[in-house]
Design a protein around this motif. Sequence first.
Motif, PDB file in Angstrom:
ATOM      1  N   ASP A 188      14.052  34.790  38.211  1.00 11.40           N
ATOM      2  CA  ASP A 188      14.454  33.512  37.611  1.00 11.40           C
ATOM      3  C   ASP A 188      15.915  33.174  37.884  1.00 11.40           C
ATOM      4  N   TYR A 189      16.691  34.153  38.307  1.00 13.29           N
ATOM      5  CA  TYR A 189      18.066  33.858  38.695  1.00 13.29           C
ATOM      6  C   TYR A 189      18.123  32.897  39.878  1.00 13.29           C
ATOM      7  N   PHE A 190      16.993  32.792  40.610  1.00 17.02           N
ATOM      8  CA  PHE A 190      16.933  31.964  41.806  1.00 17.02           C
ATOM      9  C   PHE A 190      16.087  30.705  41.593  1.00 17.02           C
ATOM     10  N   LYS A 191      15.790  30.374  40.334  1.00 16.73           N
ATOM     11  CA  LYS A 191      14.869  29.261  40.089  1.00 16.73           C
ATOM     12  C   LYS A 191      15.513  27.895  40.301  1.00 16.73           C
ATOM     13  N   ASP A 192      16.847  27.819  40.192  1.00 15.47           N
ATOM     14  CA  ASP A 192      17.551  26.559  40.435  1.00 15.47           C
ATOM     15  C   ASP A 192      19.032  26.858  40.654  1.00 15.47           C
ATOM     16  N   ALA A 193      19.796  25.815  40.954  1.00 13.00           N
ATOM     17  CA  ALA A 193      21.211  25.994  41.292  1.00 13.00           C
ATOM     18  C   ALA A 193      22.007  26.554  40.123  1.00 13.00           C
ATOM     19  N   TYR A 194      21.750  26.065  38.916  1.00  9.47           N
ATOM     20  CA  TYR A 194      22.515  26.514  37.746  1.00  9.47           C
ATOM     21  C   TYR A 194      22.315  28.013  37.517  1.00  9.47           C
ATOM     22  N   SER A 195      21.079  28.460  37.557  1.00  7.07           N
ATOM     23  CA  SER A 195      20.788  29.882  37.341  1.00  7.07           C
ATOM     24  C   SER A 195      21.407  30.732  38.437  1.00  7.07           C
ATOM     25  N   PHE A 196      21.343  30.248  39.673  1.00 10.23           N
ATOM     26  CA  PHE A 196      21.883  30.979  40.811  1.00 10.23           C
ATOM     27  C   PHE A 196      23.404  31.138  40.688  1.00 10.23           C
ATOM     28  N   CYS A 226      20.919  26.536  45.370  1.00 13.32           N
ATOM     29  CA  CYS A 226      19.651  27.256  45.504  1.00 13.32           C
ATOM     30  C   CYS A 226      18.529  26.284  45.173  1.00 13.32           C
ATOM     31  N   PRO A 227      17.612  26.024  46.094  1.00 17.21           N
ATOM     32  CA  PRO A 227      16.539  25.055  45.834  1.00 17.21           C
ATOM     33  C   PRO A 227      15.691  25.478  44.630  1.00 17.21           C
ATOM     34  N   GLU A 228      15.206  24.502  43.903  1.00 23.13           N
ATOM     35  CA  GLU A 228      14.369  24.799  42.736  1.00 23.13           C
ATOM     36  C   GLU A 228      13.115  25.553  43.156  1.00 23.13           C
ATOM     37  N   GLY A 229      12.814  26.611  42.379  1.00 26.98           N
ATOM     38  CA  GLY A 229      11.622  27.401  42.630  1.00 26.98           C
ATOM     39  C   GLY A 229      11.698  28.286  43.849  1.00 26.98           C
TER      40      GLY A 229
END
Length: 471
Positions: free
Chosen positions: A206-214, A89-92
Amino acid sequence: MKLKYLAAACLAAAIYSCDDTTTGVGDFLANTDEINAYSMTFEATTKTIKYTDINPNGIYSRTNSAYLGKFTDADFGTFSADFITQINCPEGFTFPETMQSIQSASLGLYYASYYGDSLAPMRVRVDLLDTPIDDDGSDMSLYYTTYDPTKYYNEEAEPLAEKDYTAYDVAVGDSLKSETGYNTVSISLPESFSQDIQKKYEENKDYFKDAYSFIHNVLPGFYVHTTQGEGSILYIQDIWLHLNIEYLIESSSGSVDSTVYTQIPFAATNEVYMSTRLENSDNAFDNQMSDKEHTYLKTPVGLLTEVKLPLEEMYAELGKDTLNSVSISFTKMKEVSDNSSKNPYKMGVPQYLLLLRKSEVNEFFEQNKTYDSQTSFLASYSSTTNSYTFSQLNRLISQIFSEMRTQEEPAEGWDEHNALVLIPVKTETDSQSNIIGLSHDLEVNSARLVGGENGDKLKIEVIYTRPAISE
């Protein structure tokens, strides 16, 4: 062994032009009148070994490609491939503010080539991981081809999706394939999957803010494997999760009430975890291991050729000389076996071979090293000579000579301690076609080589210089 005197002046000049980093073993003396150049020939012995003799976990499979399918070959038995992949998931990342819904989702497997029967009916199954995988290198077993996917998904649960396919999709026109350069297996995912993605987004962006969170909050990843059929192996180069969304835009009246549809892609990239699991049948390599008249290469996770140099003999003869060139060639035979000509699906030929010490194989790939022509060497297949030639081994042998001079002899002897292996690899190049990385060859390739424990010995050609001392 054969020794012959060469004309010093002209040959020495030719030698230095061949290898601009000539390696000194002995020291030249200050009062020498001339440097004499010589050549000497030694014999190397080779044998076939299984890759699992080096590492029972298989091979390090952290690559940008994935492999899928099952195939049975008369020479090498049954081979299967499946994989786990995460989605980046791209950052931001954000969906459009006026998104109404995620209408549908699909997982696309894109490949330009494959091995086997293009029309063999296969069935692929996609399972949703229930355990996120941290791609931080703390668990190296995750990157080897024998990892256990059942640790990360519930094999008793219903599949997320299934799809029947053939390597060549007759429903897709050749014109479309020529435009994209890819064949595709597109797997429709259920409506509940799309709804869950949307629910997670509405719950916390924020679940989509970066790859780790996603990965830890939305989508841990997929396990993709075949459950029926055999006959082909797909060489998958790109994996995309496509989300088809509905959202509103401003209409001609100025109101935000016009409905439009678009597709938003999420890719599996090298920033997230992807690893292929490979299996060969138990008796897959019995015939090749019993053949002592040749040696074999078989990918993936198959057979390697071990090479033993007569280092102690070479050291006794050349330990005080300067090695200018040490070369050895491995000749490929026309067919792997008598069955080869009967097989309608010919295996490819390994295009690149890496030569390095057997004891350094695991570290080389785990640390993502590339060859340095000092302790690891790369040769490409020559279709003209049907061979792979390594011509700068003087650098490695000079290093080994230094170790022999200063270190205690290993219990098994220097020849055994410094056994080399030939490993088929894939190369990664930059925009100028310079090789910047190597990885294991995971495509279906094979070769039978001249050599073997009871076969022909391989010639090692050594050119060296020795100073003539004035009296």
